[in-house]
Design a protein around this motif. Structure first.
Motif, mmCIF file in Angstrom:
data_model
loop_
_atom_site.group_PDB
_atom_site.id
_atom_site.type_symbol
_atom_site.label_atom_id
_atom_site.label_comp_id
_atom_site.label_asym_id
_atom_site.label_seq_id
_atom_site.Cartn_x
_atom_site.Cartn_y
_atom_site.Cartn_z
ATOM 1 N N ALA A 441 -26.181 0.318 -3.270
ATOM 2 C CA ALA A 441 -26.500 0.794 -2.052
ATOM 3 C C ALA A 441 -25.012 1.284 -1.444
ATOM 4 C CB ALA A 441 -27.092 -0.273 -1.159
ATOM 5 N N PRO A 442 -24.945 2.332 -0.497
ATOM 6 C CA PRO A 442 -23.769 2.728 0.040
ATOM 7 C C PRO A 442 -23.309 1.702 1.129
ATOM 8 C CG PRO A 442 -25.360 4.488 0.433
ATOM 9 C CD PRO A 442 -26.189 3.277 -0.203
ATOM 10 N N PRO A 443 -21.915 1.389 0.993
ATOM 11 C CA PRO A 443 -21.410 -0.007 1.728
ATOM 12 C C PRO A 443 -21.473 0.301 2.974
ATOM 13 C CG PRO A 443 -19.686 1.070 -0.031
ATOM 14 C CD PRO A 443 -20.969 1.791 0.120
ATOM 15 N N SER A 444 -21.501 -0.507 3.962
ATOM 16 C CA SER A 444 -21.272 -0.687 5.421
ATOM 17 C C SER A 444 -20.101 0.478 5.946
ATOM 18 C CB SER A 444 -21.328 -1.942 6.212
ATOM 19 O OG SER A 444 -20.133 -2.455 5.954
ATOM 20 N N GLU A 445 -20.061 0.750 7.019
ATOM 21 C CA GLU A 445 -18.941 1.390 7.594
ATOM 22 C C GLU A 445 -17.816 0.620 7.481
ATOM 23 O OE1 GLU A 445 -19.177 3.145 11.406
ATOM 24 O OE2 GLU A 445 -21.121 4.363 11.093
ATOM 25 N N GLN A 446 -17.707 -0.775 7.878
ATOM 26 C CA GLN A 446 -16.833 -1.659 7.416
ATOM 27 C C GLN A 446 -15.997 -1.607 6.403
ATOM 28 O OE1 GLN A 446 -17.241 -5.435 9.291
ATOM 29 N NE2 GLN A 446 -15.360 -6.044 8.789
ATOM 30 N N ASP A 447 -17.185 -1.859 5.069
ATOM 31 C CA ASP A 447 -16.763 -1.905 3.908
ATOM 32 C C ASP A 447 -16.004 -0.639 3.326
ATOM 33 O OD1 ASP A 447 -17.472 -4.517 3.753
ATOM 34 O OD2 ASP A 447 -19.525 -4.216 2.932
ATOM 35 N N MET A 448 -16.545 0.547 3.811
ATOM 36 C CA MET A 448 -16.100 1.593 3.469
ATOM 37 C C MET A 448 -14.673 1.950 3.868
ATOM 38 S SD MET A 448 -17.595 3.573 1.102
ATOM 39 C CE MET A 448 -16.793 5.258 0.294
ATOM 40 N N ARG A 449 -14.472 1.639 5.373
ATOM 41 C CA ARG A 449 -13.057 1.731 5.783
ATOM 42 C C ARG A 449 -12.290 0.867 4.984
ATOM 43 N NH1 ARG A 449 -15.737 1.419 10.819
ATOM 44 N NH2 ARG A 449 -15.287 -0.806 11.094
ATOM 45 N N LEU A 450 -12.427 -0.204 4.393
ATOM 46 C CA LEU A 450 -11.833 -1.083 3.678
ATOM 47 C C LEU A 450 -11.512 -0.514 2.241
ATOM 48 C CD1 LEU A 450 -10.368 -3.803 2.813
ATOM 49 C CD2 LEU A 450 -12.617 -4.591 2.166
ATOM 50 N N VAL A 451 -12.453 0.359 1.564
ATOM 51 C CA VAL A 451 -12.302 1.101 0.341
ATOM 52 C C VAL A 451 -11.420 2.369 0.408
ATOM 53 C CG1 VAL A 451 -13.639 2.483 -1.054
ATOM 54 C CG2 VAL A 451 -14.885 0.428 -0.493
ATOM 55 N N ASN A 452 -11.457 3.058 1.777
ATOM 56 C CA ASN A 452 -10.751 4.128 1.879
ATOM 57 C C ASN A 452 -9.466 3.935 2.017
ATOM 58 O OD1 ASN A 452 -12.827 5.941 1.512
ATOM 59 N ND2 ASN A 452 -13.699 5.900 3.587
ATOM 60 N N SER A 453 -8.992 2.758 2.864
ATOM 61 C CA SER A 453 -7.862 2.468 3.600
ATOM 62 C C SER A 453 -7.117 1.670 2.359
ATOM 63 C CB SER A 453 -7.699 1.714 4.501
ATOM 64 O OG SER A 453 -8.641 0.529 4.435
ATOM 65 N N ALA A 454 -7.546 1.347 1.178
ATOM 66 C CA ALA A 454 -6.960 0.401 0.207
ATOM 67 C C ALA A 454 -5.774 1.064 -0.396
ATOM 68 C CB ALA A 454 -7.941 0.193 -1.124
ATOM 69 N N ARG A 455 -4.378 0.268 -0.438
ATOM 70 C CA ARG A 455 -3.481 0.952 -1.093
ATOM 71 C C ARG A 455 -3.530 1.474 -2.387
ATOM 72 N NH1 ARG A 455 0.626 -1.406 -4.382
ATOM 73 N NH2 ARG A 455 -0.439 -3.381 -4.236
ATOM 74 N N VAL A 456 -2.950 2.430 -2.739
ATOM 75 C CA VAL A 456 -2.930 3.144 -3.894
ATOM 76 C C VAL A 456 -2.241 2.138 -4.939
ATOM 77 C CG1 VAL A 456 -2.407 5.175 -5.495
ATOM 78 C CG2 VAL A 456 -3.018 5.393 -3.225
ATOM 79 N N LEU A 457 -3.137 1.798 -6.239
ATOM 80 C CA LEU A 457 -2.524 1.032 -7.153
ATOM 81 C C LEU A 457 -2.169 1.851 -8.507
ATOM 82 C CD1 LEU A 457 -5.313 -1.872 -7.245
ATOM 83 C CD2 LEU A 457 -3.195 -1.674 -5.952
ATOM 84 N N ASN A 458 -0.905 1.483 -8.930
ATOM 85 C CA ASN A 458 -0.491 1.624 -10.125
ATOM 86 C C ASN A 458 0.428 2.979 -9.980
ATOM 87 O OD1 ASN A 458 -0.276 -0.002 -12.706
ATOM 88 N ND2 ASN A 458 -1.712 1.178 -13.770
ATOM 89 N N ALA A 459 0.791 3.312 -9.033
ATOM 90 C CA ALA A 459 1.502 4.653 -8.773
ATOM 91 C C ALA A 459 3.056 4.468 -9.668
ATOM 92 C CB ALA A 459 1.760 4.697 -7.269
ATOM 93 N N ARG A 460 3.470 5.795 -9.583
ATOM 94 C CA ARG A 460 4.796 5.802 -10.615
ATOM 95 C C ARG A 460 5.694 4.929 -9.938
ATOM 96 N NH1 ARG A 460 7.181 11.961 -11.236
ATOM 97 N NH2 ARG A 460 4.881 12.130 -11.838
ATOM 98 N N ARG A 461 6.601 4.482 -10.616
ATOM 99 C CA ARG A 461 7.570 3.468 -10.161
ATOM 100 C C ARG A 461 8.858 4.405 -9.548
ATOM 101 N NH1 ARG A 461 6.775 1.590 -15.529
ATOM 102 N NH2 ARG A 461 8.305 3.030 -16.435
ATOM 103 N N THR A 462 9.401 3.453 -8.630
ATOM 104 C CA THR A 462 10.291 4.265 -7.330
ATOM 105 C C THR A 462 11.366 4.950 -8.101
ATOM 106 O OG1 THR A 462 9.643 2.686 -5.740
ATOM 107 C CG2 THR A 462 11.406 3.996 -5.395
ATOM 108 N N ASN A 463 12.046 4.488 -9.098
ATOM 109 C CA ASN A 463 13.202 5.179 -9.656
ATOM 110 C C ASN A 463 12.891 6.483 -10.498
ATOM 111 O OD1 ASN A 463 11.773 3.453 -11.610
ATOM 112 N ND2 ASN A 463 13.576 3.543 -13.138
ATOM 113 N N LEU A 464 11.463 6.542 -10.835
ATOM 114 C CA LEU A 464 11.011 7.700 -11.504
ATOM 115 C C LEU A 464 10.257 9.029 -10.609
ATOM 116 C CD1 LEU A 464 10.151 6.027 -14.760
ATOM 117 C CD2 LEU A 464 12.344 7.318 -14.497
ATOM 118 N N GLN A 465 10.208 8.422 -9.267
ATOM 119 C CA GLN A 465 9.170 9.256 -8.461
ATOM 120 C C GLN A 465 9.814 10.679 -8.379
ATOM 121 O OE1 GLN A 465 8.709 7.159 -4.869
ATOM 122 N NE2 GLN A 465 6.943 5.742 -5.713
ATOM 123 N N ARG A 466 11.186 11.003 -8.211
ATOM 124 C CA ARG A 466 11.706 12.259 -8.096
ATOM 125 C C ARG A 466 11.827 13.224 -9.124
ATOM 126 N NH1 ARG A 466 16.417 11.118 -3.813
ATOM 127 N NH2 ARG A 466 15.125 10.275 -2.198
#
Length: 502
Positions: A441-466
Motif C-alpha cells: 500500500a502507498p505509505p502515509s504522507e509522513q512515511d513518504m517524506r521520510l523515504v524521499n528525504s533519506a540520505r543518498v547511500l553508497n555514493a562515490r568516495r570524496t577523494n574521487l568525486q571530481r
C-alpha cells in the motif's frame, strides 16, 4: 506467577523466568521469549529525591514503550492452529513475547534439516498459506542450531554475536528425533542488479516502508557465489561454501519479527503469523549477472539444493516461482566508470582517467577477440575471460545478455526494471512504482517524506568525486554498448533503454 511450564531461577536482585526442559508429548505449542527483568529498589530508597526522579523517568519510558510498541509487553493465551496442511495442536499456550522472540511449536517431526554439503534432497517446501512473505515450518535439530551459531554472515553485522545468541535460546528445545518446529523465511523480493546503479539506496528506501523488514545484511550473494565451492581468485563473504541452511539463517531475525506480537497466535484457523503482510528482500547485486560459478557447478555435475536449473534465474524460480524481481540499470558507460572508482579502494591512488581509458581499451579488445570465435553467452560466463578484464568489469553492463534469462524464466509482471537516471530525477515516482510492484500500500504522507528525504547511500568516495571520464573513453564505451542497448530496448519494449537522453 510465571508461565506454568517455567522454572524460577533465583539470582541477584532481578528475578527472571526460564523455561524447563521440553517434553514434546505433553507440551502445547509454545512461544519462547527472552527473560524479562523485574525492577527492584532497596527498602527506603524512595526517600531519595534523585531515585524518585529516576523512577518517574523509567515509568514514563515504559509507558512510551507500551503505547508506541504494542507488541512489547503483550500477553496472550489461546488456541494455536497452523494453516491448512500444517501441524495442528488444540492445547492452549500462555505467551509472553518480546522483540526478540524465539517462536517454536511442539509437534511431530516435519522434514529434515538440510545437510551441510547441500546434497541431501528435500521434499518441496510447504510455504504457509495466508502469509505474504515465503515462510515455512522446519524441524529444530542439533545441526540446525549449530549452523545458526556459526553463521558467517554475522561477521558483516554490527552485532557479531547476533546468531550465536539466538542459537543459545533454541538449544534447550533440541531433541532427536526432532519434536519442535521453528519458523523459517526466505525473501519475498530480490533486487538482482546491477552494482553501481543505486541498489543500496533503493534497498534502503524500500525498507523504510512500514510493511518491509530489513534483513541482517543487504546482499548475501548466495545465489551466484556463496552456495558454490570457492574458485581461485573468487571473493566471498565467508571464505568458504555456504549451505542453504546458512543462507536462510541470515533471515533469522526477520522470521522472528514476521512471527508477530503473539508468536503466530490468534483465532483458530488463522495464519501462523498475524504479521501476514510483512515482507523482506535480498539485495545481492551479483544475482543478475554472476553466472560463472553456476556454470562451473553444472559442468561438474554437482547436485545441490535448491536445484541448479539451467541458469541462476531458473534455480531461484524452482524454489520461488512467484518471487518479485527488481532490476535497476544505469547507462552502462557511466556504470563502468563508477564501478572502476568505487571498488578496489586499495588502488585509489593509482586511479585516473587515462588509466581507465587504457584498461577499457584492453577489455574491449579481449571481449571482441572472444566473441569472434564464441557466443556472447559463452564469453560472459568464462572465468578466464572475465578475470582478464581486471578491475574494468565490462561484462556487467551487457544488460540484455543477463536480463534475457530472467525474462524467459519469470512471468513479465514479476519483473520491474528501472533506470537509475529516472530514479535519481524523481525518487517519489520511482518508489511508488516499486511499492506497487511489491503489492505494498502507498505509505502515509509522513512515511513518504521520510523515504524521499533519506540520505543518498553508497555514493562515490570524496577523494574521487571530481574525476571525470575522458571524452574519447565515453565515445569508445558508447560505441561498444550501443548494439547491446538496442537489444535491451527491444527486450523491454522501451526506447528509454537506449539512454539517448543522458
Amino acid at each position: 506467577m510465571g508461565p506454568p511450564d517455567a522454572k524460577r531461577v533465583m539470582g541477584p536482585p532481578d528475578s527472571r523466568w526460564t523455561l524447563g526442559p521440553p517434553d514434546a508429548r505433553s507440551r502445547p505449542p509454545l512461544c519462547l521469549h527472552w527473560p524479562r527483568l523485574a525492577s527492584h529498589t532497596a527498602a527506603g530508597g524512595c526517600r531519595c529525591r534523585l531515585l524518585r526522579v529516576a523512577t518517574a523517568g523509567l515509568v514514563l519510558l515504559c509507558l512510551y514503550y507500551i503505547i508506541y510498541t504494542p507488541w512489547a509487553f503483550s500477553w496472550r493465551a489461546g488456541d494455536r492452529s497452523a494453516p491448512s496442511g500444517g501441524h495442528n495442536s488444540s492445547a492452549p499456550a500462555v505467551l509472553v513475547p518480546t522483540p526478540d522472540d524465539v517462536c517454536i511449536r511442539w509437534t511431530a517431526p516435519a522434514w529434515p534439516a538440510q545437510s551441510g554439503d547441500d546434497a541431501t534432497p528435500l521434499p518441496p517446501i510447504a510455504f504457509l498459506s495466508g502469509v505474504k512473505n515465503p515462510c515455512w515450518l522446519q524441524d529444530l535439530t542439533q545441526q540446525s542450531v549449530e549452523f545458526l551459531e556459526k553463521n558467517c554472515y554475522a561477521n558483516y553485522t554490527k552485532n557479531r554475536s547476533i546468531f550465536s545468541k539466538r542459537a543459545q535460546r533454541y538449544r534447550p528445545f533440541v531433541s532427536e528425533p526432532a519434536s519442535v518446529l521453528r519458523l523459517r523465511c526466505l525473501p519475498y523480493f530480490y533486487i538482482v542488479g546491477q552494482p553501481k546503479c543505486g541498489t543500496t539506496d533503493l534497498m534502503h528506501r524500500i525498507s523504510l516502508h512500514p510493511h518491509v523488514l530489513a534483513g541482517t545484511l543487504k546482499g548475501p550473494n548466495w545465489w551466484t557465489r556463496a552456495r558454490f565451492p570457492l574458485q581461485p581468485g573468487q571473493a566471498s563473504h565467508c571464505g568458504r561454501q555456504v549451505a542453504f541452511q546458512e543462507y536462510v539463517d541470515s533471515f533469522e531475525m526477520v522470521a522472528a519479527q514476521l512471527a508477530g506480537a503473539d508468536c503466530g497466535g490468534g483465532r483458530p484457523g488463522a495464519p501462523w503469523t498475524p504479521a501476514s503482510r510483512m515482507i523482506t528482500g535480498d539485495g545481492s547485486t551479483s544475482t543478475l549477472w554472476g553466472g560463472v560459478a553456476h556454470r562451473a557447478a553444472r559442468e561438474a555435475g554437482l547436485t545441490m539444493f535448491p536445484p541448479l536449473g539451467r541458469s541462476v534465474a531458473a534455480g531461484l524460480a524452482r524454489l520461488q516461482p512467484r518471487a518479485r524481481i527488481i532490476v535497476i540499470l544505469r547507462e552502462p558507460g557511466d556504470r563502468l566508470f563508477s564501478d572502476y572508482l568505487y571498488f578496489n579502494a586499495d588502488l585509489d591512488k593509482e586511479k585516473n582517467a587515462d588509466g581507465f581509458h587504457n584498461l577499457t581499451l584492453e577489455a574491449v579488445a579481449i571481449w571482441n577477440n572472444c566473441t569472434t570465435f564464441r557466443s556472447v553467452d559463452d564469453c560472459v560466463t568464462d572465468r578466464s575471460v572475465l578475470l582478464s578484464f581486471g578491475i574494468v568489469r565490462l561484462h556487467v553492463g551487457l544488460y540484455a545478455v543477463h536480463l534475457r534469462q530472467w525474462l524467459e524464466t519469470f512471468p513479465r509482471p514479476n519483473i520491474l526494471v528501472l533506470r537509475t537516471e529516472d530514479y535519481s530525477r524523481n525518487v517519489n515516482h520511482s518508489m511508488l512504482q516499486v511499492y506497487q510492484h511489491l503489492d505494498l500500500a502507498p505509505p502515509s504522507e509522513q512515511d513518504m517524506r521520510l523515504v524521499n528525504s533519506a540520505r543518498v547511500l553508497n555514493a562515490r568516495r570524496t577523494n574521487l568525486q571530481r574525476m571525470q571520464m575522458l571524452a574519447e573513453t565515453r565515445q569508445l564505451l558508447t560505441d561498444f554498448y550501443r548494439p547491446h542497448n538496442e537489444r535491451l530496448a527491444v527486450l523491454l519494449g522501451s526506447q528509454r533503454f537506449l539512454w539517448e537522453d543522458t
